[in-house]
Design a protein around this motif. Structure first.
Motif, mmCIF file in Angstrom:
data_model
loop_
_atom_site.group_PDB
_atom_site.id
_atom_site.type_symbol
_atom_site.label_atom_id
_atom_site.label_comp_id
_atom_site.label_asym_id
_atom_site.label_seq_id
_atom_site.Cartn_x
_atom_site.Cartn_y
_atom_site.Cartn_z
ATOM 1 N N ILE A 247 0.837 -1.345 -0.021
ATOM 2 C CA ILE A 247 -0.023 0.068 0.084
ATOM 3 C C ILE A 247 0.989 1.247 -0.007
ATOM 4 C CG2 ILE A 247 -1.621 1.217 1.235
ATOM 5 C CD1 ILE A 247 -2.957 -1.176 2.024
ATOM 6 N N ASN A 248 1.973 1.096 0.815
ATOM 7 C CA ASN A 248 2.786 2.383 0.833
ATOM 8 C C ASN A 248 3.443 2.740 -0.407
ATOM 9 O OD1 ASN A 248 2.116 2.937 3.608
ATOM 10 N ND2 ASN A 248 3.992 1.586 4.359
ATOM 11 N N MET A 249 3.895 1.523 -1.084
ATOM 12 C CA MET A 249 4.695 1.710 -2.497
ATOM 13 C C MET A 249 3.629 2.082 -3.527
ATOM 14 S SD MET A 249 7.551 -1.213 -2.502
ATOM 15 C CE MET A 249 6.339 -2.655 -2.463
ATOM 16 N N CYS A 250 2.318 1.598 -3.430
ATOM 17 C CA CYS A 250 1.435 1.998 -4.517
ATOM 18 C C CYS A 250 1.031 3.219 -4.415
ATOM 19 C CB CYS A 250 -0.089 1.320 -4.107
ATOM 20 S SG CYS A 250 0.102 -0.596 -4.569
ATOM 21 N N THR A 251 1.215 4.160 -3.227
ATOM 22 C CA THR A 251 1.119 5.631 -3.243
ATOM 23 C C THR A 251 2.142 6.056 -3.783
ATOM 24 O OG1 THR A 251 0.054 5.056 -0.886
ATOM 25 C CG2 THR A 251 0.860 7.415 -1.407
ATOM 26 N N ARG A 252 3.316 5.801 -3.938
ATOM 27 C CA ARG A 252 4.344 6.311 -4.678
ATOM 28 C C ARG A 252 4.153 5.919 -5.995
ATOM 29 N NH1 ARG A 252 9.523 3.232 -1.575
ATOM 30 N NH2 ARG A 252 8.715 3.570 0.552
ATOM 31 N N VAL A 253 3.859 5.011 -6.487
ATOM 32 C CA VAL A 253 3.634 4.711 -7.886
ATOM 33 C C VAL A 253 2.121 5.489 -8.543
ATOM 34 C CG1 VAL A 253 2.653 2.966 -9.435
ATOM 35 C CG2 VAL A 253 4.650 2.254 -7.742
ATOM 36 N N TYR A 254 1.314 5.830 -7.742
ATOM 37 C CA TYR A 254 -0.039 6.696 -7.702
ATOM 38 C C TYR A 254 0.582 8.182 -8.118
ATOM 39 C CZ TYR A 254 -4.192 9.031 -6.929
ATOM 40 O OH TYR A 254 -5.364 9.929 -7.183
#
Length: 267
Positions: A247-254
């Motif tokens: 979830i934390n990495m998805c925020t960066r990719v987003y």
């Protein structure tokens, strides 16, 4: 009369032969750190571009111009997506729109498996995964009796789980480029478990040595997980740790996807 001993119908081999050079067996990719010097929670560099794609980029799309398209590159992973619609659906009385996805590997895309031009069972399975991951983000109630089709081609793959995550990101960008109404863009990330440690965005060599893999699709603005896929056995604590890290990495990719869409608008 002297006879010629040479057989002209055959290609004569060389007079001197040498021992062939064999490919070295791949060792432990984590023996001296990651091969590309990334940290365990670091995603490979991302490049994304939206805009018109050639109709040849989609193996099964019609010759009509796509409503939206995107090209997504993450390390050695390269994915293209073309979105068509909204257009008339198969059900004339449907109150909700339908999202369909056609996922295909290019015949030359995979190093671990020889691909055919005929769609395989694994490609059909991944197509259903992508539909389940993306559909919750689309306002299908705004498109009754309509169908939205996404045609995805994996040009190069480096890690099965990472390719699925990159495909989800590519479809999200293509839908935004097509002007489809969405609650939020979906960002995805993958992880692999190696020696009780979770490793982000594994390559194929790293994935081969992982005991478990996980893919999480997430809508950051809505704070909602749309899809989660896991292969292999893990403990409850390990699964919870992987989900939170994804979830934390998805925020960066987003954030990268949003910057790419903003750049395409300014162009």
């Amino acid at each position: 009369m002297a006879t010629n001993a040479m057989d002209r119908k055959r290609i004569n081999g060389p007079q001197r032969t040498v021992e062939p050079i064999y490919k070295e067996e791949a060792g432990d990719p984590f023996a001296n750190g990651r091969n590309d010097s990334r940290s365990l929670d670091q995603v490979r560099p991302i490049y994304m571009k939206t805009g018109p794609l050639s109709t040849q980029a989609s193996l099964s799309a019609s010759s009509a111009a796509a409503s939206g398209s995107a090209f997504y590159e993450q390390g050695n992973i390269r994915v293209s997506c073309a979105v068509y619609g909204p257009r008339q659906g198969r059900k004339s009385n449907a109150r909700m729109g339908i999202f369909d996805c056609d996922f295909r590997y290019a015949p030359f895309s995979c190093s671990w498996k020889k691909r055919s031009h005929i769609r395989g069972s694994d490609e059909k399975e991944i197509s259903l995964m992508l539909e389940h991951a993306i559909a919750p983000a689309i306002r299908l109630d705004a498109y009754p009796k309509a169908c939205i089709d996404a045609f995805v081609t994996v040009i190069e793959s480096d890690g099965k789980a990472a390719t699925i995550a990159a495909t989800i990101n590519c479809i999200s960008a293509a839908l935004a480029d097509a002007g489809i109404e969405m609650y939020d863009s979906v960002a995805a990330c993958s992880m692999g478990l190696w020696d009780s440690q979770w490793v982000a965005d594994c390559s194929q060599a790293e994935e081969n040595t992982s005991s478990s893999t996980m893919v999480v699709a997430y809508m950051p603005s809505a704070d909602e997980v749309t899809y989660m896929l896991q292969h292999g056995k893990t403990s409850l604590d390990q699964t919870d740790q992987a989900v939170q890290t994804c979830i934390n990495m998805c925020t960066r990719v987003y954030a990268v996807i949003c910057r790419g869409l903003q750049a395409s608008i300014s162009e």
